[in-house]
Design an enzyme around this catalytic site. Structure first.
Site, PDB file in Angstrom:
ATOM      1  CE1 TYR A 144       2.979  -2.861   9.408  1.00 13.66           C
ATOM      2  CE2 TYR A 144       2.415  -2.200   7.165  1.00 13.66           C
ATOM      3  CZ  TYR A 144       3.253  -2.127   8.263  1.00 13.66           C
ATOM      4  OH  TYR A 144       4.371  -1.320   8.216  1.00 13.66           O
ATOM      5  CG  ASP A 239      -5.442   0.984   6.581  1.00 16.62           C
ATOM      6  OD1 ASP A 239      -5.269   1.642   5.532  1.00 16.62           O
ATOM      7  OD2 ASP A 239      -4.506   0.481   7.239  1.00 16.62           O
ATOM      8  CE  LYS A 267       0.857  -0.631   0.484  1.00 15.50           C
ATOM      9  NZ  LYS A 267       0.325  -1.188   1.714  1.00 15.50           N
TER      10      LYS A 267
HETATM   11  C1  PLP Z   1       0.838  -0.653   3.163  1.00 15.16           C
HETATM   12  C2  PLP Z   1      -0.192  -0.433   4.178  1.00 15.16           C
HETATM   13  C3  PLP Z   1      -0.066   0.551   5.170  1.00 15.16           C
HETATM   14  C4  PLP Z   1       1.213   1.322   5.372  1.00 15.16           C
HETATM   15  O1  PLP Z   1       1.518   2.140   4.302  1.00 15.16           O
HETATM   16  P1  PLP Z   1       3.040   2.660   4.150  1.00 15.16           P
HETATM   17  O2  PLP Z   1       2.966   3.599   3.000  1.00 15.16           O
HETATM   18  O3  PLP Z   1       3.868   1.440   3.895  1.00 15.16           O
HETATM   19  O4  PLP Z   1       3.407   3.321   5.422  1.00 15.16           O
HETATM   20  C5  PLP Z   1      -1.135   0.786   6.014  1.00 15.16           C
HETATM   21  N1  PLP Z   1      -2.270   0.076   5.907  1.00 15.16           N
HETATM   22  C6  PLP Z   1      -2.424  -0.893   4.977  1.00 15.16           C
HETATM   23  C7  PLP Z   1      -3.722  -1.630   4.904  1.00 15.16           C
HETATM   24  C8  PLP Z   1      -1.393  -1.196   4.100  1.00 15.16           C
HETATM   25  O5  PLP Z   1      -1.542  -2.184   3.212  1.00 15.16           O
END
Ligand code: PLP
Length: 426
Positions: A144, A239, A267
């Site tokens: 994701y 990511d 995050k």
């Molecule tokens: C949470 C997450 C996202 C998306 O971040 P948001 O701030 O919720 O848009 C993208 N990549 C990874 C790996 C994530 O865990």
């Protein structure tokens, strides 16, 4: 446990907000029951509107590695807020946070701040396409990367399948530019490159998967990612929105010695406020406006409060390398305890853990790929989740998420959690 107030609030919210929530998984659809309205958090604990306390393993889905309301973070944000909330102009704290990012990731020569992980990955892909002049991107099934159109794509079957949208509203024409491969499958990725190699702008991946539950990458897979992208002139985008500053100060990149061309962060970067970033070598990042032709902007990007929370959080992490050993030890303890509980209660299951990220899959192991993860018994997970919840333990309300430890969690918290887990699965 009384939950009248949360129930009443959830009822009322549904009259005004789709499903009553600002983000789908909060609605408890995967586990049933009523989501709790949390009104206070301190350290490893949260309190709901009815006054119930919980040991929290969600940590706002990753940001709160220092626990809730860390005094140094709250103080820094409060101070900055009193000066003014936002200016839409450059702010000194952006430089401080960019320096901390570079200290963690030496490859991050230039850093662009945005407001969410979604924006970070979306912008990184635009940059990769702008830089290479190529149309395709590759992602992995079950990874994701936020909800941008081109990333809300799942596979049909097999590694050579063209992307299909996993949400209404994403045009097929657009999803077709996303190629989907199997995580931890170097041969599948090689086959994809053989077929589309010179048209692939970038490969984006979760360096440790958290969003299908926790899956650790194999060394062969990581090697293939670097070799294939390099050979074919595609960019490698790690990511690290979830793993950045969590698996080490320098994230998975430090922990596994990765060499990505671009990283995305979020995050923990925002310390509990909305901040995210994409970053990389100067040569690539110089394509971003106003230096280059790849446009990307944001009214609240680099917001002083979010920068302050991020700076306060990262400064603490940078000056306390022992926190990562502490998280590793706590994680190992929780893993050992959960395995014991599975064994003692005769529950088939596998615990996957990397550092302070942990998932219990209710199926026989090993769980290495997405197709292994989806074998988890979601009915058993529901019982596990609700058994914990009613005993004061807040676990992520979905079978395919990582639970997070913070430095505020104590051995006593773990003991109480394992007791609750044993009772839940008995
Ligand atoms: C949470 C997450 C996202 C998306 O971040 P948001 O701030 O919720 O848009 C993208 N990549 C990874 C790996 C994530 O865990």
């Amino acid at each position: 446990m009384r939950t009248e107030k949360s129930e009443a609030l959830f009822q009322e919210a549904q009259a005004y907000i789709p499903g009553g929530v600002s983000s789908p998984v909060r609605a408890f659809k995967a586990v049933g029951g009523t989501p709790r309205y949390f009104v206070r958090g301190q350290g490893s604990r949260v309190w709901d509107a009815d006054g119930n306390a919980y040991i929290d393993y969600v940590g706002s889905w990753g940001p709160l590695i220092l626990g809730h309301a860390h005094p140094a973070v709250v103080e820094r944000v409060t101070q900055v807020a009193q000066e003014g909330l936002t200016y839409g102009a450059p702010h000194p704290l952006e430089i401080e946070l960019a320096k901390l990012v570079r200290a963690a990731y030496p490859m991050a020569e230039l850093v662009r701040f945005v407001n969410s992980g979604t924006e970070a990955t979306m912008s990184a892909l635009r940059l990769a396409r702008g830089y290479t002049g190529r149309p395709y991107i590759v992602k992995f099934r079950g990874n994701y990367h936020g909800h941008a159109d081109g990333l809300l794509v799942e596979a049909g079957s097999g590694a050579l399948t063209l992307g299909r949208p996993s949400s209404a509203g994403v045009p097929e024409e657009y999803a077709r530019l996303t190629l989907v491969a199997e995580y931890n499958d170097p041969e599948g990725l090689a086959a994809l490159f053989q077929r589309y190699g010179e048209e692939i702008a970038a490969v984006i991946f979760e360096p440790v998967v958290g969003n299908s539950g926790v899956l650790e990458p194999t060394p062969e897979f990581l090697e293939a990612l670097r070799d294939l992208t390099q050979t074919h002139g595609a960019l490698l985008i790690a990511d690290e929105v979830m793993t950045g500053f969590r698996l080490a100060f320098g994230g998975a990149t430090e922990r596994y010695g990765l060499e990505p061309d671009l990283i995305t962060l979020g995050k923990i970067l925002g310390g509990g406020l909305p901040a995210a970033a994409y970053a990389g070598r100067r040569e690539i990042m110089a394509q971003v406006a106003p230096l280059g032709p790849v446009y990307q902007a944001g009214t609240l990007s680099g917001n002083p409060l979010a920068m302050a929370a991020g700076v306060a959080t990262l400064e603490i992490l940078r000056t306390h390398p022992e926190y990562y050993q502490q998280l590793e030890a706590l994680g190992a303890e929780l893993e050992r305890g959960l395995n014991e509980v599975l064994h003692a209660t005769g529950t088939p299951g596998t615990v996957n853990r990397v550092g302070s990220m942990i998932t219990v899959f209710f199926c026989e192991g090993p769980v290495r790929r997405y197709q292994d993860a989806v074998r988890t018994d979601v009915e058993v997970f529901k019982r596990f989740f609700h058994g914990l919840l009613k005993r004061g333990v807040y676990w992520p309300p979905s079978a395919f998420e990582a639970a997070f430890l913070s430095v505020a969690h104590t051995p006593e918290d773990l003991e109480k959690t394992l007791e609750a887990a044993r009772a839940a699965l008995a």
